[in-house]
Scaffold this motif. Structure first.
Motif, mmCIF file in Angstrom:
data_model
loop_
_atom_site.group_PDB
_atom_site.id
_atom_site.type_symbol
_atom_site.label_atom_id
_atom_site.label_comp_id
_atom_site.label_asym_id
_atom_site.label_seq_id
_atom_site.Cartn_x
_atom_site.Cartn_y
_atom_site.Cartn_z
ATOM 1 N N PHE A 199 0.969 -1.212 -0.229
ATOM 2 C CA PHE A 199 0.526 -0.055 -0.299
ATOM 3 C C PHE A 199 1.190 1.570 -0.062
ATOM 4 N N VAL A 200 0.460 2.569 -1.043
ATOM 5 C CA VAL A 200 1.309 3.680 -0.659
ATOM 6 C C VAL A 200 0.744 4.396 -0.265
ATOM 7 N N ALA A 201 -0.844 5.118 -0.515
ATOM 8 C CA ALA A 201 -1.175 6.096 -0.356
ATOM 9 C C ALA A 201 -3.032 5.941 -0.564
ATOM 10 N N SER A 202 -4.371 6.254 0.150
ATOM 11 C CA SER A 202 -5.074 6.335 -0.303
ATOM 12 C C SER A 202 -5.783 7.471 -0.339
ATOM 13 N N ILE A 203 -6.812 8.136 -0.624
ATOM 14 C CA ILE A 203 -7.338 9.106 -0.820
ATOM 15 C C ILE A 203 -9.389 9.295 -0.677
ATOM 16 N N SER A 204 -9.792 9.329 0.072
ATOM 17 C CA SER A 204 -11.220 9.008 0.472
ATOM 18 C C SER A 204 -12.215 10.552 -0.284
ATOM 19 N N THR B 235 -15.947 1.670 -1.323
ATOM 20 C CA THR B 235 -16.162 2.303 0.410
ATOM 21 C C THR B 235 -14.696 2.201 1.104
ATOM 22 N N TYR B 236 -13.903 0.623 0.779
ATOM 23 C CA TYR B 236 -12.786 1.049 1.255
ATOM 24 C C TYR B 236 -11.817 2.123 0.809
ATOM 25 N N TYR B 237 -10.708 2.509 1.973
ATOM 26 C CA TYR B 237 -9.580 3.425 2.199
ATOM 27 C C TYR B 237 -8.565 2.672 2.873
ATOM 28 N N GLY B 238 -8.576 1.403 2.972
ATOM 29 C CA GLY B 238 -7.204 1.079 3.743
ATOM 30 C C GLY B 238 -6.236 0.607 3.223
ATOM 31 N N PRO B 239 -5.295 0.084 3.893
ATOM 32 C CA PRO B 239 -3.756 -0.379 3.018
ATOM 33 C C PRO B 239 -4.153 -2.056 2.720
ATOM 34 N N LEU B 240 -5.564 -2.590 3.134
ATOM 35 C CA LEU B 240 -5.420 -4.339 2.385
ATOM 36 C C LEU B 240 -6.225 -3.677 0.545
ATOM 37 N N GLY B 241 -4.684 -4.956 0.408
ATOM 38 C CA GLY B 241 -5.407 -4.494 -1.501
ATOM 39 C C GLY B 241 -6.291 -5.750 -1.881
ATOM 40 N N HIS B 242 -6.582 -6.782 -1.496
ATOM 41 C CA HIS B 242 -7.578 -7.838 -1.791
ATOM 42 C C HIS B 242 -8.957 -6.533 -1.257
ATOM 43 N N MET B 243 -8.762 -5.887 -0.934
ATOM 44 C CA MET B 243 -10.352 -4.604 -0.493
ATOM 45 C C MET B 243 -10.508 -3.952 -1.575
ATOM 46 N N TYR B 244 -9.724 -3.619 -2.772
ATOM 47 C CA TYR B 244 -10.057 -2.776 -3.270
ATOM 48 C C TYR B 244 -10.849 -3.565 -4.687
ATOM 49 N N ASN B 245 -11.738 -3.236 -5.511
ATOM 50 C CA ASN B 245 -11.983 -4.123 -6.391
ATOM 51 C C ASN B 245 -12.345 -3.471 -7.745
ATOM 52 N N HIS B 246 -11.330 -2.519 -8.101
ATOM 53 C CA HIS B 246 -11.145 -2.565 -9.135
ATOM 54 C C HIS B 246 -8.994 -1.626 -9.371
ATOM 55 N N TRP B 247 -8.747 -2.456 -10.456
ATOM 56 C CA TRP B 247 -7.128 -1.856 -10.650
ATOM 57 C C TRP B 247 -7.068 -2.226 -11.738
ATOM 58 N N GLY B 248 -5.426 -0.744 -12.345
ATOM 59 C CA GLY B 248 -5.165 -0.124 -12.962
ATOM 60 C C GLY B 248 -4.010 -1.330 -13.619
ATOM 61 N N GLN B 249 -3.586 -1.487 -14.916
ATOM 62 C CA GLN B 249 -2.275 -1.985 -15.020
ATOM 63 C C GLN B 249 -1.489 -1.971 -15.056
ATOM 64 N N GLY B 250 -0.943 -0.737 -14.632
ATOM 65 C CA GLY B 250 0.065 -0.044 -14.133
ATOM 66 C C GLY B 250 0.925 -0.209 -14.630
#
Length: 122
Positions: free
Chosen positions: A47-52, A100-115
């Motif tokens: 995890f790097v950062a998040s913004i709610s 909804t989720y803004y924490g450090p657990l990657g599996h909780m984020y439903n959408h990912w970019g390609q990087g």
């Protein structure tokens, strides 16, 4: 269907700066939490950062004070300003989004970019 497209990666010398952007589409941008993760070869995803949605920001200890996450409602984008880069910041950086989720657990984020690749030379 949410789509995330990262840009802005590249090669930079230690101490330099880069700005990553993530273009968001497919749903109302204002209703999603945005974030960034990274993964270096042979290492776990980090995890790097998040913004709610009220624009509260969260950072990992390893980047706090050097990286700044922001969101641009006019452009439907999330940005990561990275200053004072170190070789250990080298990784593929992924943009993430969740309703909804803004924490450090990657599996909780439903959408990912390609990087996008970030390489910091010493």
């Amino acid at each position: 269907q949410v789509q995330l497209v990262e840009s802005g990666g590249g090669l930079v010398q230690a101490g330099g700066s880069l700005r990553l952007s993530c273009a968001f589409s497919g749903r109302p941008f204002s209703t999603y939490v945005m974030g960034w993760f990274r993964q270096a070869p042979g290492k776990e995803r980090e995890f790097v950062a998040s913004i709610s949605k009220p624009e509260l920001t969260y950072y990992s200890d390893s980047v706090k004070g050097r990286f700044t996450i922001s969101r641009d409602a006019a452009k439907n984008s999330a940005n990561l300003q990275m200053n004072n880069l170190r070789p250990e910041d080298s990784a593929v950086y992924y943009c993430v989004a969740d309703a909804t989720y803004y924490g450090p657990l990657g599996h909780m984020y439903n959408h990912w970019g390609q990087g996008t690749q970030v390489t910091v030379s010493s």
